[in-house]
Design an enzyme around this catalytic site. Structure first.
Site, PDB file in Angstrom:
ATOM      1  N   GLY A  72     -49.313  24.192 -21.346  1.00  0.00           N
ATOM      2  CA  GLY A  72     -49.587  25.624 -21.184  1.00  0.00           C
ATOM      3  C   GLY A  72     -48.331  26.340 -20.684  1.00  0.00           C
ATOM      4  N   GLY A  73     -48.524  27.254 -19.732  1.00  0.00           N
ATOM      5  CA  GLY A  73     -47.383  28.013 -19.185  1.00  0.00           C
ATOM      6  C   GLY A  73     -46.341  27.113 -18.542  1.00  0.00           C
ATOM      7  N   GLU A 116     -26.941  14.128 -38.882  1.00  0.00           N
ATOM      8  CA  GLU A 116     -26.852  13.002 -39.834  1.00  0.00           C
ATOM      9  C   GLU A 116     -27.682  13.263 -41.090  1.00  0.00           C
ATOM     10  OE1 GLU A 116     -26.494   9.042 -38.437  1.00  0.00           O
ATOM     11  OE2 GLU A 116     -25.836   9.673 -36.452  1.00  0.00           O
TER      12      GLU A 116
END
Ligand code: FAD
Length: 381
Positions: free
Chosen positions: A341-342, A365
């Site tokens: 979440g946050g 690559e």
């Protein structure tokens, strides 16, 4: 077919994991924020054999297999993908090119200090106007007496600033196309070679990336690496092996992100219970755990084939492993942020760094588009 690791491989995984947890984990955030390449870590990596993982003992290496190499890169990437990128570029590009195509003398002189961790390797293929289209490079090498004079520049070189020994590709015959490209070993301090701009990167910030500039840089003719005109062809073989390393890096990164997400999901409560109790979170975890195992199997298969049949190219298997592992790693890192979440958006948790670091795996690559092109070419052969 036995899918279980040998006792030695289980021990190797445990020791590299312990090393990464104690010597790398405490510094990950600081090195990332300050873009600090941890030179102080290099002797410790060397002592563990991680600077010469697949190099034979006679050249100072640990003489491990390609599967062992994957285990080492995976375990470092699980903790810090930036350090894993440096270890992979040093081992899988610079040292590997010298090991595969160097003379015995070149191996003694250049590979041995690289494998012991006394020197750091760099490998320059990409230029500002030629990345995917690497054969379109502009850097030239012209023979004059018993030296080659190199002019041009390389972009996005891992260890462009901190590297001591660089393998660089340059055009030696413009009329011969890809067969007119050769490889050279260039030592730090040679007049005419200097690092250019240091890149300020989205992720992999502890891995040194910069331009390398060549201006009338004279290298002795015995530092031509491999046959004249074979540099590009050899490069493709180096990348077959190098891509297994980036696949392993992606698996390790995905594993680190998955473990962080799993741990957080069991701790974080919402609506009165851990979020791991919600089916939406469980399905994400189940999908990632499954994809990571699939990517690991593809990666180990490519490495196993390289070990068993060292003379047979693994172009198809390497590209499949690199493509799949890097793309599932991007999804794992994204969901790691989502599950946080946050808190996935701030630097107190590892999620945001995995999310920034992971994007390199679908670019370096050979991009995902180039891997698909290589795979399709092999299928339609
Ligand atoms: C952190 C980092 C470290 C690196 N380390 C090294 C190193 O040590 N040594 C080195 O030589 N290079 C290194 N590179 C360079 C890297 O390999 C290149 O960035 C990569 O190959 C892509 O090249 P490019 O950036 O020029 O992109 P471009 O080739 O310009 O590609 C741009 C876009 O066009 C797409 N594209 C191009 N051609 C095609 C096509 N034919 N079909 C479909 N799509 C196509 C690409 O997939 C990509 O999406 C590094 C890069 C980074 C970011």
């Amino acid at each position: 077919m036995d899918f279980r690791p040998t006792e030695e491989q289980a021990l190797l995984r445990r020791s590299v994991r312990e090393f990464a947890e104690t010597e790398i984990r405490p510094h990950v955030r600081e090195w990332d924020e300050t873009q600090h390449f941890p030179l102080e870590l290099v002797p410790k990596l060397g002592a563990l054999g991680l600077m010469g993982i697949q190099v034979p003992e006679q050249y100072g290496g640990a003489a491990m297999s390609a599967v062992d190499y994957c285990i080492c890169i995976e375990e470092i990437a699980r903790v810090d993908p930036a350090v894993a990128l440096s270890v992979a570029a040093h081992n899988g590009l610079c040292s590997s090119h010298i090991l595969m195509f160097g003379s015995d003398e070149q191996k003694r002189k250049f590979l041995t200090p690289l494998a012991r961790g006394e020197k750091i390797g760099a490998w320059g293929l990409t230029e500002s106007t030629s990345g995917s289209d690497a054969a379109g490079m502009r850097t030239t090498a012209v023979k004059a007496g018993d030296c080659w004079t190199i002019n041009g520049s390389k972009t996005f070189t891992t260890h462009g600033r901190v590297g001591d020994i660089m393998v660089t590709m340059a055009v030696t015959d413009r009329t011969a196309g890809p067969k007119g490209i050769s490889a050279f070993i260039v030592e730090k301090g040679t007049p005419g070679v200097a690092p250019g701009k240091k890149e300020d990167k989205l992720g992999m910030r502890a891995s040194d990336t910069s331009e390398v500039l060549f201006e009338n840089c004279r290298v002795p003719s015995d530092q031509l690496l491999g046959e004249l005109g074979q540099g590009f062809v050899n490069t493709m073989q180096v990348l077959d092996a190098g891509r297994i390393g980036i696949a392993a890096l992606s698996v390790g990164l995905a594993q680190g992100a998955y473990e962080a997400a799993l741990r957080y999901a069991q701790e974080r409560k919402a609506f009165g219970r851990p979020i791991s109790g919600f089916q939406a979170i469980q399905w994400k975890l189940a999908d990632h755990a499954t994809r990571i195992e699939a990517a690991r199997l593809l990666t180990y298969r490519a490495a196993y084939l390289k070990d068993k049949h060292p003379k047979t190219r693994t172009t198809l298997e390497s590209s499949m492993a690199k493509l799949y592992a890097s793309e599932i790693a991007v999804r794992a890192a994204e969901d790691c942020v989502q599950i946080h979440g946050g808190y996935g958006f701030v630097k107190d948790y590892p999620a945001e760094k995995f999310f920034r670091d992971v994007k390199l795996t679908t670019i370096g690559e050979g991009t995902s588009e180039i891997q698909r092109l290589v795979i399709a070419r092999e299928l339609l052969r």
